[in-house]
Design a protein around this motif. Structure first.
Motif, PDB file in Angstrom:
ATOM      1  N   LEU A  46       0.819  -1.258   0.047  1.00 34.74           N
ATOM      2  CA  LEU A  46       0.079   0.073  -0.145  1.00 34.74           C
ATOM      3  C   LEU A  46       0.758   1.421   0.056  1.00 34.74           C
ATOM      4  N   ASP A  47       1.991   1.091  -0.030  1.00 33.77           N
ATOM      5  CA  ASP A  47       3.095   2.355  -0.080  1.00 33.77           C
ATOM      6  C   ASP A  47       2.721   3.455  -1.185  1.00 33.77           C
ATOM      7  N   GLY A  48       2.309   4.424  -0.786  1.00 31.95           N
ATOM      8  CA  GLY A  48       2.159   5.542  -2.016  1.00 31.95           C
ATOM      9  C   GLY A  48       0.598   5.336  -2.547  1.00 31.95           C
ATOM     10  N   ARG A  49       0.002   4.340  -2.005  1.00 33.40           N
ATOM     11  CA  ARG A  49      -1.508   4.357  -2.838  1.00 33.40           C
ATOM     12  C   ARG A  49      -2.508   4.802  -1.746  1.00 33.40           C
ATOM     13  N   PRO A  50      -3.685   5.153  -2.116  1.00 23.32           N
ATOM     14  CA  PRO A  50      -4.783   5.322  -1.490  1.00 23.32           C
ATOM     15  C   PRO A  50      -5.414   3.863  -0.820  1.00 23.32           C
ATOM     16  N   ALA A  51      -5.844   3.912   0.375  1.00 25.95           N
ATOM     17  CA  ALA A  51      -6.247   2.992   0.893  1.00 25.95           C
ATOM     18  C   ALA A  51      -7.427   3.414   2.139  1.00 25.95           C
ATOM     19  N   THR A  52      -8.023   2.262   2.553  1.00 22.98           N
ATOM     20  CA  THR A  52      -8.883   2.715   3.645  1.00 22.98           C
ATOM     21  C   THR A  52      -9.148   1.289   4.532  1.00 22.98           C
ATOM     22  N   THR A  53      -9.553   1.620   5.859  1.00 26.18           N
ATOM     23  CA  THR A  53      -9.881   0.482   6.670  1.00 26.18           C
ATOM     24  C   THR A  53     -11.003   1.162   7.678  1.00 26.18           C
ATOM     25  N   HIS A  54     -11.428   0.236   8.649  1.00 29.27           N
ATOM     26  CA  HIS A  54     -12.382   0.574   9.649  1.00 29.27           C
ATOM     27  C   HIS A  54     -12.406   1.901  10.100  1.00 29.27           C
ATOM     28  N   TRP A  55     -13.204   2.497  10.282  1.00 27.96           N
ATOM     29  CA  TRP A  55     -13.277   3.959  10.908  1.00 27.96           C
ATOM     30  C   TRP A  55     -12.204   3.958  12.321  1.00 27.96           C
ATOM     31  N   GLU A  56     -12.610   3.119  12.907  1.00 26.65           N
ATOM     32  CA  GLU A  56     -11.833   3.034  14.192  1.00 26.65           C
ATOM     33  C   GLU A  56     -10.135   2.930  13.929  1.00 26.65           C
ATOM     34  N   ASP A  57      -9.810   2.486  12.933  1.00 23.74           N
ATOM     35  CA  ASP A  57      -8.432   2.166  12.738  1.00 23.74           C
ATOM     36  C   ASP A  57      -7.846   2.800  11.930  1.00 23.74           C
ATOM     37  N   GLN A  58      -8.505   3.864  10.947  1.00 22.68           N
ATOM     38  CA  GLN A  58      -7.918   4.787  10.064  1.00 22.68           C
ATOM     39  C   GLN A  58      -6.794   5.475  10.790  1.00 22.68           C
ATOM     40  N   GLU A  59      -6.553   6.087  11.935  1.00 28.53           N
ATOM     41  CA  GLU A  59      -5.791   7.176  12.341  1.00 28.53           C
ATOM     42  C   GLU A  59      -4.391   6.067  12.631  1.00 28.53           C
ATOM     43  N   GLU A  60      -4.636   4.981  13.172  1.00 31.04           N
ATOM     44  CA  GLU A  60      -3.514   3.925  13.574  1.00 31.04           C
ATOM     45  C   GLU A  60      -2.751   3.652  12.116  1.00 31.04           C
ATOM     46  N   LEU A  61      -3.721   3.567  11.048  1.00 38.92           N
ATOM     47  CA  LEU A  61      -3.180   3.066   9.923  1.00 38.92           C
ATOM     48  C   LEU A  61      -2.265   4.065   9.175  1.00 38.92           C
ATOM     49  N   ALA A  62      -2.663   5.233   9.536  1.00 39.52           N
ATOM     50  CA  ALA A  62      -1.904   6.392   8.748  1.00 39.52           C
ATOM     51  C   ALA A  62      -0.598   6.739   9.702  1.00 39.52           C
ATOM     52  N   GLN A  63      -0.880   6.658  10.802  1.00 43.58           N
ATOM     53  CA  GLN A  63       0.465   6.825  11.825  1.00 43.58           C
ATOM     54  C   GLN A  63       1.404   5.737  11.694  1.00 43.58           C
ATOM     55  N   ILE A  82      -5.685  -3.473  -6.323  1.00 45.44           N
ATOM     56  CA  ILE A  82      -5.796  -3.413  -4.820  1.00 45.44           C
ATOM     57  C   ILE A  82      -7.173  -2.901  -4.506  1.00 45.44           C
ATOM     58  N   VAL A  83      -8.147  -3.544  -3.669  1.00 45.79           N
ATOM     59  CA  VAL A  83      -9.176  -2.855  -3.289  1.00 45.79           C
ATOM     60  C   VAL A  83      -9.238  -2.898  -1.424  1.00 45.79           C
ATOM     61  N   THR A  84      -9.186  -1.874  -0.842  1.00 46.67           N
ATOM     62  CA  THR A  84      -9.220  -1.967   0.730  1.00 46.67           C
ATOM     63  C   THR A  84     -10.590  -1.432   0.972  1.00 46.67           C
ATOM     64  N   SER A  85     -11.430  -1.941   1.927  1.00 48.59           N
ATOM     65  CA  SER A  85     -12.605  -1.655   2.524  1.00 48.59           C
ATOM     66  C   SER A  85     -12.645  -1.291   4.169  1.00 48.59           C
ATOM     67  N   ALA A  86     -13.702  -0.566   4.369  1.00 48.13           N
ATOM     68  CA  ALA A  86     -13.727  -0.232   5.666  1.00 48.13           C
ATOM     69  C   ALA A  86     -14.449  -1.309   6.500  1.00 48.13           C
ATOM     70  N   GLY A  87     -15.095  -2.363   5.819  1.00 48.02           N
ATOM     71  CA  GLY A  87     -15.638  -3.063   6.484  1.00 48.02           C
ATOM     72  C   GLY A  87     -16.734  -4.289   5.536  1.00 48.02           C
ATOM     73  N   ILE A  88     -17.028  -5.120   6.059  1.00 47.39           N
ATOM     74  CA  ILE A  88     -17.621  -6.476   5.339  1.00 47.39           C
ATOM     75  C   ILE A  88     -18.689  -5.989   4.334  1.00 47.39           C
ATOM     76  N   SER A  89     -19.690  -5.030   4.690  1.00 49.15           N
ATOM     77  CA  SER A  89     -20.525  -4.305   3.763  1.00 49.15           C
ATOM     78  C   SER A  89     -19.822  -3.920   2.665  1.00 49.15           C
ATOM     79  N   ALA A  90     -18.699  -3.356   2.533  1.00 55.41           N
ATOM     80  CA  ALA A  90     -17.953  -2.909   1.213  1.00 55.41           C
ATOM     81  C   ALA A  90     -17.564  -4.057   0.194  1.00 55.41           C
ATOM     82  N   SER A  91     -17.862  -5.043   0.761  1.00 58.01           N
ATOM     83  CA  SER A  91     -17.338  -6.669  -0.066  1.00 58.01           C
ATOM     84  C   SER A  91     -18.490  -6.525  -1.175  1.00 58.01           C
TER      85      SER A  91
END
Length: 125
Positions: A46-63, A82-91
């Motif tokens: 994911l280096d240099g790419r856009p990505a997401t994760t669950h809202w509770e963990d986004q700050e930690e991923l960025a840090q 590559i597709v990253t998602s915030a949660g199961i519903s995004a599948s």
């Protein structure tokens, strides 16, 4: 598909991290659900790419991985291979991308999930 959950115990396990790194070399699509993005991040994918994760963990991923362009305003990020998602519903986005938007809508109906069906890579919501 890289599932989420509590990933900290395996993020430093080279056997675990090497597997998605190797699979990604021969896969047309790599998809993470929720905190599975942390495992992808640990591979460097994911280096240099856009990505997401669950809202509770986004700050930690960025840090922890400042080279990742963490998106906090979307349910998924479709960046081609590559597709990253915030949660199961995004599948549902992956179901639509791989098997058609009609099946994605029927799947959402079966789940009793009110999915708007927005399915462009740019929308991500």
């Amino acid at each position: 598909m890289i599932p989420g959950g509590v990933t900290t115990a395996v993020e430093t396990d080279t056997d675990v991290i090497d597997w998605p790194a190797r699979r990604r070399q021969t896969s047309a699509l790599t998809f993470s659900i929720c905190t599975g993005a942390f495992l992808l991040a640990a591979t460097g994918a994911l280096d240099g790419r856009p990505a997401t994760t669950h809202w509770e963990d986004q700050e930690e991923l960025a840090q922890r991985w400042p080279d990742i362009q963490v998106r906090t305003d979307v349910r998924w990020v479709d960046d081609g291979d590559i597709v990253t998602s915030a949660g199961i519903s995004a599948s549902l986005h992956i179901v639509g991308r791989l098997f058609g938007w009609q099946l994605a809508r029927r799947t959402a109906l079966q789940m009793e999930y009110d999915w708007t069906g927005e399915h462009t890579a740019e929308a991500g919501i």
